[in-house]
Structures are given as C-alpha cells and as structure tokens.
Design an enzyme around this catalytic site. Structure first.
Site, PDB file in Angstrom:
ATOM      1  N   GLY A  72       0.842  -1.196   0.000  1.00 53.13           N
ATOM      2  CA  GLY A  72       0.000   0.000   0.000  1.00 53.13           C
ATOM      3  C   GLY A  72       0.874   1.241   0.000  1.00 53.13           C
ATOM      4  N   ASN A 152      -7.489   4.638   8.991  1.00 54.82           N
ATOM      5  CA  ASN A 152      -7.004   3.401   9.613  1.00 54.82           C
ATOM      6  C   ASN A 152      -7.162   3.394  11.123  1.00 54.82           C
ATOM      7  OD1 ASN A 152      -5.045   5.429   8.724  1.00 54.82           O
ATOM      8  ND2 ASN A 152      -3.568   4.333   9.958  1.00 54.82           N
ATOM      9  N   GLN A 180      -7.846   0.943   3.730  1.00 56.12           N
ATOM     10  CA  GLN A 180      -8.743   0.477   4.804  1.00 56.12           C
ATOM     11  C   GLN A 180     -10.196   0.350   4.335  1.00 56.12           C
ATOM     12  OE1 GLN A 180      -7.749  -0.745   7.614  1.00 56.12           O
ATOM     13  NE2 GLN A 180      -5.639  -0.014   7.724  1.00 56.12           N
ATOM     14  N   SER A 200      -3.882  -2.470  -0.376  1.00 59.00           N
ATOM     15  CA  SER A 200      -2.812  -3.286   0.209  1.00 59.00           C
ATOM     16  C   SER A 200      -3.376  -4.654   0.578  1.00 59.00           C
ATOM     17  CB  SER A 200      -2.276  -2.583   1.458  1.00 59.00           C
ATOM     18  OG  SER A 200      -1.431  -3.455   2.157  1.00 59.00           O
ATOM     19  N   THR A 238      10.261  -8.015 -11.617  1.00 59.69           N
ATOM     20  CA  THR A 238       9.617  -9.272 -12.003  1.00 59.69           C
ATOM     21  C   THR A 238       8.355  -9.443 -11.163  1.00 59.69           C
ATOM     22  OG1 THR A 238      11.727 -10.220 -12.612  1.00 59.69           O
ATOM     23  CG2 THR A 238       9.944 -11.774 -12.131  1.00 59.69           C
ATOM     24  N   CYS A 325       2.280   1.828  12.195  1.00 58.53           N
ATOM     25  CA  CYS A 325       3.594   2.428  12.055  1.00 58.53           C
ATOM     26  C   CYS A 325       3.961   3.292  13.258  1.00 58.53           C
ATOM     27  CB  CYS A 325       3.634   3.284  10.804  1.00 58.53           C
ATOM     28  SG  CYS A 325       2.813   2.508   9.446  1.00 58.53           S
TER      29      CYS A 325
HETATM   30  C1  PLP Z   1      -4.539   3.802   5.305  1.00 62.57           C
HETATM   31  C2  PLP Z   1      -3.265   3.065   5.033  1.00 62.57           C
HETATM   32  N1  PLP Z   1      -2.533   3.403   3.971  1.00 62.57           N
HETATM   33  C3  PLP Z   1      -1.399   2.765   3.664  1.00 62.57           C
HETATM   34  C4  PLP Z   1      -0.928   1.754   4.448  1.00 62.57           C
HETATM   35  C5  PLP Z   1       0.365   1.083   4.083  1.00 62.57           C
HETATM   36  O1  PLP Z   1       0.159  -0.188   3.519  1.00 62.57           O
HETATM   37  P1  PLP Z   1       1.355  -1.267   3.532  1.00 62.57           P
HETATM   38  O2  PLP Z   1       1.448  -1.773   4.940  1.00 62.57           O
HETATM   39  O3  PLP Z   1       0.916  -2.327   2.569  1.00 62.57           O
HETATM   40  O4  PLP Z   1       2.565  -0.582   3.085  1.00 62.57           O
HETATM   41  C6  PLP Z   1      -1.645   1.372   5.602  1.00 62.57           C
HETATM   42  C7  PLP Z   1      -1.115   0.322   6.506  1.00 62.57           C
HETATM   43  O5  PLP Z   1      -1.187   0.438   7.722  1.00 62.57           O
HETATM   44  C8  PLP Z   1      -2.849   2.042   5.886  1.00 62.57           C
HETATM   45  O6  PLP Z   1      -3.581   1.713   6.948  1.00 62.57           O
END
Ligand code: PLP
Length: 384
Positions: A72, A152, A180, A200, A238, A325
């Site tokens: 994502g 999220n 989300q 994602s 790839t 994160c």
């Molecule tokens: C709203 C949102 N965007 C992007 C991401 C990032 O996705 P990925 O974990 O696949 O990099 C997340 C993951 O927590 C998310 O909740």
C-alpha cells in the site's frame, strides 16, 4: 483463552486459507517468470493477467489500469509522486488531509523538497474531512488532491465521491488511499470519481508485501523505479506471481461475502461499543457513526493507551493504540490530535479492529478484560 484474540485487523490480517492454498502452487510448481517465452513462463503470464482482469471487475475499470505493486505504501508513493512529477508543468500544488497515513503525508513532504507546495485540509471532531476547508485550499496550480477512503485509526469514512466530483470539475487529479476500505466499502472507481486508488493485500486476508494501484486510462505516473518493462514500465520488477494471484483471490473472497461480513462485524462492533460504555467510566468514542464496520476507536480518559495494550496482551488480546507504524512510540496519534481531542484523550486511545474471524465470545471476553484493566490502572494512576 489459549489462542490470541486478534483485534488488530487494521494493522494486518490473517491470510485466508483458500488464498494461501491457491498461492502455493506458484511457488513450487508453476514458478515461471511471466516474461519468459516458454510454456511455464507463459502460464505465469496468464496467472498475472487473469488476476488483473479479476481485480478490474471488482474495481469496474479496464484491466490495463490495474497495476500490481509491493505494498500500500508503494501504491501511495507511486500515485502521488508519480502524478506530481509527471504533470508538474500543469501545476505544483497538492492538497491532502491531516489524517492521512504516513505513506501519503511523507510522500507529499518529500515532494515539497522538490519544489512542490502543499496544503492540509482539516477534519471535524468526527474525523471526517471538512470539505469547505478543502475547497478553500484549491488554487489555480493545484494538480493533485489525495484523501483517504477510510481512516485506519478511527474507521471514519471520507466523502470521496463528493471530493472526486470537486476535483473533476476543476481538472485536478484525485487519488484515494483505499487501503482500509477494501472488503468493507465499494471500490467502484467510476462511482467514486477517483483517478487513482491504492490497495494493500494484507488488510484483506492476502499476504503482506503486495499492493494494487488503479490509475485512470490516460494518466501516466512517472515510475519510482528504473528497470524493465513489467507493468507497462510503470512498476518495473519481475511480477510476484504467487502474491498477485493471492491478492486477486482475497479481493474476490472479500466482496463475494461482504454482506455477511458487514452484518456480523457491525453487530460485534455494536456489542463491543455498548459493553465498553456500559461497564467503564470516562470513555470517549473516537469512531463516528459513518465508519467502516470493523473499526472502533475509544479513549479511556487519563490512561495511556500503551498500558492498556500491554496488559491486554498479557491476556492474549491484541489491540493497537494508533496506526501500525506509530505504535511502539509514545507520540500521540496525529489522527486523534487532528480531531481536536486534548492530549490525555489522545494518549488514552485504543483501536479495536475486527475481522471475519472475530467471534462474540472473543468480544465478551475482551470487554471484561478491558474493564478489569482500566479499573486496575486507574486505581494506581496519578491522573484521576
Ligand atoms: C490507510 C493506510 N494506507 C497505507 C498503508 C500502508 O500499507 P502497507 O502496509 O501495505 O505498506 C496502511 C497500513 O497500515 C494504511 O492503513
């Protein structure tokens, strides 16, 4: 209870057994490179193109507008940096919102070091973007607006169709981070009025490390990577055949049963919310009515979310205090802060995110353990 009660499905999800089963043969049997000309390569090409078609059906778009990425985060980066860099001759101003994922916020920040400017639209107390404020930020040189579909942390659903319409009327590209929203909300890109949309896999029972970027026909983002011709050179590398097959299957499964999931998880979320509010004092609900059916974010006033997280972990319950994160750091959530909550409320926020595997028994057990935990921590807390 022996097994983990996993209530952190906005961080990641368990891979669906059918999806895992389907992927296996692409590791050990049909392992060709889709670019190879012999049969085993051609077979792999068919798998990838078939997955693209299956995703396109769900998104209501052309297969050629579906790109497979590594996450994502990558899809967000490719959409935002790719469009900004390609079309900088048309304008250099970008608009996003205060509640975006860091994949979006940091992409925009990075662009600001390359000569772009940006503005951040605010959200109301409900965590939903203030459209009038967003509109007021539009300038003649605005080229891109990026607003997430569902948040999220709070699950708040954003008015994407309306913002898409505003962007379209003004000839501004519109990207949504729909990470989300997948499996919970419609991903019909035509109805949503979006030009670009990120997904994602690991948020809807596919593995981690695979994403999708939809881009409207005619939009040609500058690639992030230099390399071969794969994915029309928009995303050279790839192709990850097993994961691409997996993400397409997981998306199909999610939408095939969406009504069942909606009904079950909405009822469980309601039960959890009612249970927490009935049994615990000073609970602030951070999730608005207009939210995805699996997410409930609440603050237990006066308590650090982290102390709840760790105590619940000792009972085998997995929850989160912010986005995946930011958890691990004691920085208050930028999302809850943007909603105008005070510091103590921000620090006490806990996110419960359910999935199709969540049961009523798990919810009842969680309510009881949260009640006990909050009571115990409040007894020893200096901030009463
Ligand atoms: C709203 C949102 N965007 C992007 C991401 C990032 O996705 P990925 O974990 O696949 O990099 C997340 C993951 O927590 C998310 O909740």
């Amino acid at each position: 209870m022996e097994k983990t009660i996993y209530l952190d499905n906005n961080a990641t999800t368990r891979v669906d057994d059918t999806v895992a089963g389907e992927m296996l043969k692409y590791f050990t049997e049909e392992y060709g490179n889709p670019s190879s000309l012999y049969s085993i390569g051609a077979k792999a090409r068919t798998v990838v193109e078939d997955a693209r078609k299956r995703v396109a059906v769900l998104l209501n778009c052309e297969p050629r507008d579906v790109f497979f990425t590594g996450s994502g985060t990558e899809s967000d980066n490719l959409a935002i940096k790719g469009v900004a860099r390609r079309y900088k001759n048309k304008g250099t101003h970008i608009i996003t919102t205060a509640i975006e994922h860091h994949a979006v916020l940091k992409s925009v920040e990075q662009l600001s070091k390359e000569g772009f400017t940006y503005d951040i639209a605010r959200v109301g107390e409900d965590g939903i973007v203030d459209i009038e404020h967003l509109k007021s930020l539009i300038k003649p040189d605005t080229i891109l607006i990026s607003v997430m579909y569902a948040n999220n942390e709070t699950g708040a659903i954003q008015p994407i169709e309306e913002i898409g319409k505003i962007a379209k009327e003004r000839g501004i590209y519109f990207h949504t981070d729909a990470v989300q929203g997948a499996g919970k909300l419609s991903l019909n890109v035509k109805e949503l009025n979006v030009d670009l949309l990120s997904l994602s896999g690991h948020k809807f029972h596919a593995p981690k490390g695979v994403g999708i970027l939809y881009k409207r026909t005619g939009i040609n983002p500058t690639p992030l990577l230099s390399g071969g011709h794969q994915e029309l050179a928009v995303r050279p590398s790839t192709e990850n055949v097993p994961y691409i097959a997996g993400i397409a299957s997981a998306l199909e499964i999610a939408y095939r049963d969406i009504e069942v999931h909606r009904e079950k998880q909405s009822a469980l979320k309601k039960r959890l919310k009612a249970g927490l509010l009935k049994n615990i004092d000073k609970v602030v609900v951070n999730t608005p009515e207009k939210s995805v059916f699996n997410t409930l974010n609440v603050s237990f006033v006066g308590i650090e979310g982290e102390s709840i997280l760790f105590t619940l972990d000792s009972f085998g319950i997995a929850v989160s205090t912010g986005s995946a994160c930011t958890s691990g750091s004691l920085e208050p959530s930028h999302v809850i802060m943007a909603m105008g909550r005070d510091h103590t409320t921000c620090h006490g926020s806990v996110r419960f995110s359910l999935s199709k595997y969540t049961t009523e028994e798990e919810i009842d057990y969680t309510i009881e353990r949260v009640r006990e935990t909050v009571e115990k921590i409040r007894k020893i807390s200096p901030y009463k």
